[in-house]
Design an enzyme around this catalytic site. Structure first.
Site, PDB file in Angstrom:
ATOM      1  N   MET A 117      -8.771   8.262  -0.087  1.00  0.00           N
ATOM      2  CA  MET A 117      -9.564   8.665   1.087  1.00  0.00           C
ATOM      3  C   MET A 117     -10.108  10.074   0.897  1.00  0.00           C
ATOM      4  O   MET A 117      -9.420  10.930   0.345  1.00  0.00           O
ATOM      5  CB  MET A 117      -8.692   8.629   2.339  1.00  0.00           C
ATOM      6  CG  MET A 117      -8.061   7.272   2.589  1.00  0.00           C
ATOM      7  SD  MET A 117      -7.187   7.256   4.150  1.00  0.00           S
ATOM      8  CE  MET A 117      -6.475   5.614   4.110  1.00  0.00           C
ATOM      9  N   HIS A 141      -1.263  -1.274  -4.311  1.00  0.00           N
ATOM     10  CA  HIS A 141      -2.510  -0.949  -3.608  1.00  0.00           C
ATOM     11  C   HIS A 141      -2.563   0.561  -3.361  1.00  0.00           C
ATOM     12  O   HIS A 141      -1.655   1.134  -2.751  1.00  0.00           O
ATOM     13  CB  HIS A 141      -2.569  -1.722  -2.290  1.00  0.00           C
ATOM     14  CG  HIS A 141      -3.862  -1.572  -1.560  1.00  0.00           C
ATOM     15  ND1 HIS A 141      -4.994  -2.293  -1.883  1.00  0.00           N
ATOM     16  CD2 HIS A 141      -4.215  -0.778  -0.521  1.00  0.00           C
ATOM     17  CE1 HIS A 141      -5.986  -1.957  -1.071  1.00  0.00           C
ATOM     18  NE2 HIS A 141      -5.536  -1.034  -0.234  1.00  0.00           N
ATOM     19  N   MET A 191     -11.488  -5.714   5.359  1.00  0.00           N
ATOM     20  CA  MET A 191     -10.715  -4.792   6.190  1.00  0.00           C
ATOM     21  C   MET A 191     -10.418  -5.453   7.533  1.00  0.00           C
ATOM     22  O   MET A 191     -11.344  -5.882   8.235  1.00  0.00           O
ATOM     23  CB  MET A 191     -11.488  -3.485   6.432  1.00  0.00           C
ATOM     24  CG  MET A 191     -11.626  -2.569   5.227  1.00  0.00           C
ATOM     25  SD  MET A 191     -10.090  -2.208   4.341  1.00  0.00           S
ATOM     26  CE  MET A 191      -9.098  -1.449   5.643  1.00  0.00           C
ATOM     27  N   HIS A 197      -8.389   1.197  -3.962  1.00  0.00           N
ATOM     28  CA  HIS A 197      -9.299   1.004  -2.829  1.00  0.00           C
ATOM     29  C   HIS A 197      -9.954   2.348  -2.523  1.00  0.00           C
ATOM     30  O   HIS A 197      -9.310   3.241  -1.966  1.00  0.00           O
ATOM     31  CB  HIS A 197      -8.458   0.483  -1.644  1.00  0.00           C
ATOM     32  CG  HIS A 197      -9.213   0.308  -0.373  1.00  0.00           C
ATOM     33  ND1 HIS A 197      -8.592   0.074   0.831  1.00  0.00           N
ATOM     34  CD2 HIS A 197     -10.553   0.302  -0.104  1.00  0.00           C
ATOM     35  CE1 HIS A 197      -9.500  -0.057   1.780  1.00  0.00           C
ATOM     36  NE2 HIS A 197     -10.699   0.086   1.246  1.00  0.00           N
ATOM     37  N   ASP A 199      -4.704   3.640  -1.835  1.00  0.00           N
ATOM     38  CA  ASP A 199      -5.760   3.991  -0.883  1.00  0.00           C
ATOM     39  C   ASP A 199      -6.262   5.408  -1.129  1.00  0.00           C
ATOM     40  O   ASP A 199      -5.577   6.382  -0.838  1.00  0.00           O
ATOM     41  CB  ASP A 199      -5.212   3.888   0.545  1.00  0.00           C
ATOM     42  CG  ASP A 199      -5.020   2.452   0.971  1.00  0.00           C
ATOM     43  OD1 ASP A 199      -5.985   1.671   0.864  1.00  0.00           O
ATOM     44  OD2 ASP A 199      -3.909   2.098   1.414  1.00  0.00           O
ATOM     45  N   SER A 246       0.847  -1.198   0.000  1.00  0.00           N
ATOM     46  CA  SER A 246       0.000   0.000   0.000  1.00  0.00           C
ATOM     47  C   SER A 246       0.877   1.240   0.000  1.00  0.00           C
ATOM     48  O   SER A 246       1.619   1.480   0.965  1.00  0.00           O
ATOM     49  CB  SER A 246      -0.888   0.015   1.242  1.00  0.00           C
ATOM     50  OG  SER A 246      -1.401   1.328   1.412  1.00  0.00           O
ATOM     51  N   ASP A 271      -6.673  -6.428   4.220  1.00  0.00           N
ATOM     52  CA  ASP A 271      -6.045  -5.105   4.293  1.00  0.00           C
ATOM     53  C   ASP A 271      -6.054  -4.567   5.720  1.00  0.00           C
ATOM     54  O   ASP A 271      -7.123  -4.336   6.290  1.00  0.00           O
ATOM     55  CB  ASP A 271      -6.836  -4.154   3.362  1.00  0.00           C
ATOM     56  CG  ASP A 271      -6.200  -2.789   3.224  1.00  0.00           C
ATOM     57  OD1 ASP A 271      -5.109  -2.564   3.769  1.00  0.00           O
ATOM     58  OD2 ASP A 271      -6.826  -1.938   2.547  1.00  0.00           O
ATOM     59  N   MET A 331     -12.051   4.651  -0.554  1.00  0.00           N
ATOM     60  CA  MET A 331     -12.700   4.923   0.738  1.00  0.00           C
ATOM     61  C   MET A 331     -13.349   6.295   0.619  1.00  0.00           C
ATOM     62  O   MET A 331     -12.955   7.264   1.279  1.00  0.00           O
ATOM     63  CB  MET A 331     -11.649   4.872   1.859  1.00  0.00           C
ATOM     64  CG  MET A 331     -11.202   3.454   2.161  1.00  0.00           C
ATOM     65  SD  MET A 331      -9.639   3.376   3.041  1.00  0.00           S
ATOM     66  CE  MET A 331      -8.517   3.419   1.661  1.00  0.00           C
TER      67      MET A 331
HETATM   68  C1  DX5 Z   1      -6.179   1.590   5.687  1.00  0.00           C
HETATM   69  C2  DX5 Z   1      -5.730   1.242   4.293  1.00  0.00           C
HETATM   70  C3  DX5 Z   1      -4.641   0.250   4.239  1.00  0.00           C
HETATM   71  C4  DX5 Z   1      -3.362   0.668   4.897  1.00  0.00           C
HETATM   72  C5  DX5 Z   1      -2.680  -0.569   5.389  1.00  0.00           C
HETATM   73  O1  DX5 Z   1      -7.290   2.413   5.611  1.00  0.00           O
HETATM   74  O2  DX5 Z   1      -6.815   0.747   3.535  1.00  0.00           O
HETATM   75  O3  DX5 Z   1      -4.400  -0.159   2.885  1.00  0.00           O
HETATM   76  O4  DX5 Z   1      -2.492   1.347   4.042  1.00  0.00           O
HETATM   77  O5  DX5 Z   1      -1.545  -0.190   6.096  1.00  0.00           O
HETATM   78  P1  DX5 Z   1      -0.822  -1.192   7.105  1.00  0.00           P
HETATM   79  O6  DX5 Z   1      -0.383  -2.376   6.288  1.00  0.00           O
HETATM   80  O7  DX5 Z   1       0.296  -0.384   7.643  1.00  0.00           O
HETATM   81  O8  DX5 Z   1      -1.845  -1.583   8.138  1.00  0.00           O
HETATM   82 ZN    ZN Z   2      -6.414  -0.198   1.496  1.00  0.00          ZN
END
Ligand code: DX5
Ligand code: ZN
Length: 217
Positions: free
Chosen positions: A38, A34, A138, A67, A36, A9, A174, A69
């Site tokens: 947000m 990956h 998650m 991903h 993320d 990620s 994840d 969010m």
């Molecule tokens: C959290 C993200 C994850 C995050 C995971 O909201 O969706 O992808 O980056 O990070 P680690 O592996 O450090 O928990």
């Molecule tokens: Zn993620």
């Protein structure tokens, strides 16, 4: 155990050198990148959107595992597809019309994923299984990297594995994944492991990715 895919990620990467970081995980042998996304609304953090994804697209040919969010996601799916996503994953909690979103993702020529927060039951996806390529479980509450794996995710992965039967759907996990818990997660039925801090907080990304992969074989 089958070959597990590793999806670092980039949330945990050095954003000031994003292109270099993406090339580094590519060369270190990752399977997916990956990403993320947000929105500061569905989750209490903000990251990046289509222009940044587009800017890193030329740095690797690896699968962009996006991903989302964000709430709502549906109006933006086309933009993320155009920016270079290969897999587009929406959250079941953020979508009143999940079935329509999944159809739209596939109509854009992309793989369709759905993500479930730790408290969300799996029956929320029971009637869309035939429209899914990936289920993202998650194992932390989304928003931040570096949190601890929530153990109840293991049971959920097992139950999802039963629910999907022989459909060709990937189960991705994840949050808080590392070389110590990877074996149990894959044993439960996961086929893709996301790892942020367990890769980017290590000095050698190849060693970090191999450590997770080897733990599962
Ligand atoms: C959290 C993200 C994850 C995050 C995971 O909201 O969706 O992808 O980056 O990070 P680690 O592996 O450090 O928990
Ligand atoms: Zn993620």
């Amino acid at each position: 155990m089958a070959h597990v895919k590793i999806a670092p990620s980039i949330l945990a990467s050095d954003f000031s050198r994003l292109g270099d970081e993406v090339r580094a995980i590519d060369q270190a042998g990752c399977d997916y990148v990956h990403i993320d996304v947000m929105d500061g609304h569905f989750v209490p953090n903000l990251t990046f959107g289509p222009p940044i994804i587009k800017s890193i697209r030329p740095h690797t040919d690896k699968v962009f595992d996006v991903h989302l969010m964000i709430e709502p996601a549906q109006p933006y799916l086309e933009h993320y597809a155009a920016a270079g996503a290969d897999i587009l994953t929406v959250h079941v909690e953020a979508d009143k019309h999940l079935d329509r979103s999944l159809q739209l993702i596939r109509s854009l020529g992309k793989k369709a994923g759905v993500s479930l927060n730790p408290a969300t039951p799996i029956n929320t996806i029971e009637y869309v299984l035939d429209k899914l390529d990936l289920i993202l479980v998650m194992s932390v509450n989304p928003g931040f990297g570096g949190q601890s794996f929530i153990p109840s995710a293991l049971d959920k992965i097992r139950n999802i594995r039963k629910l999907i039967g022989d459909r060709p759907i990937e189960i991705e996990v994840d949050g808080g994944v590392n070389a110590d818990n990877a074996a149990a997660i894959v044993e439960a039925g996961a086929s893709v492991l996301v790892a942020g801090s367990a890769v980017f907080n290590k000095p050698d990304y190849r060693v970090a990715i191999e450590a997770i992969r080897n733990a599962t074989s």
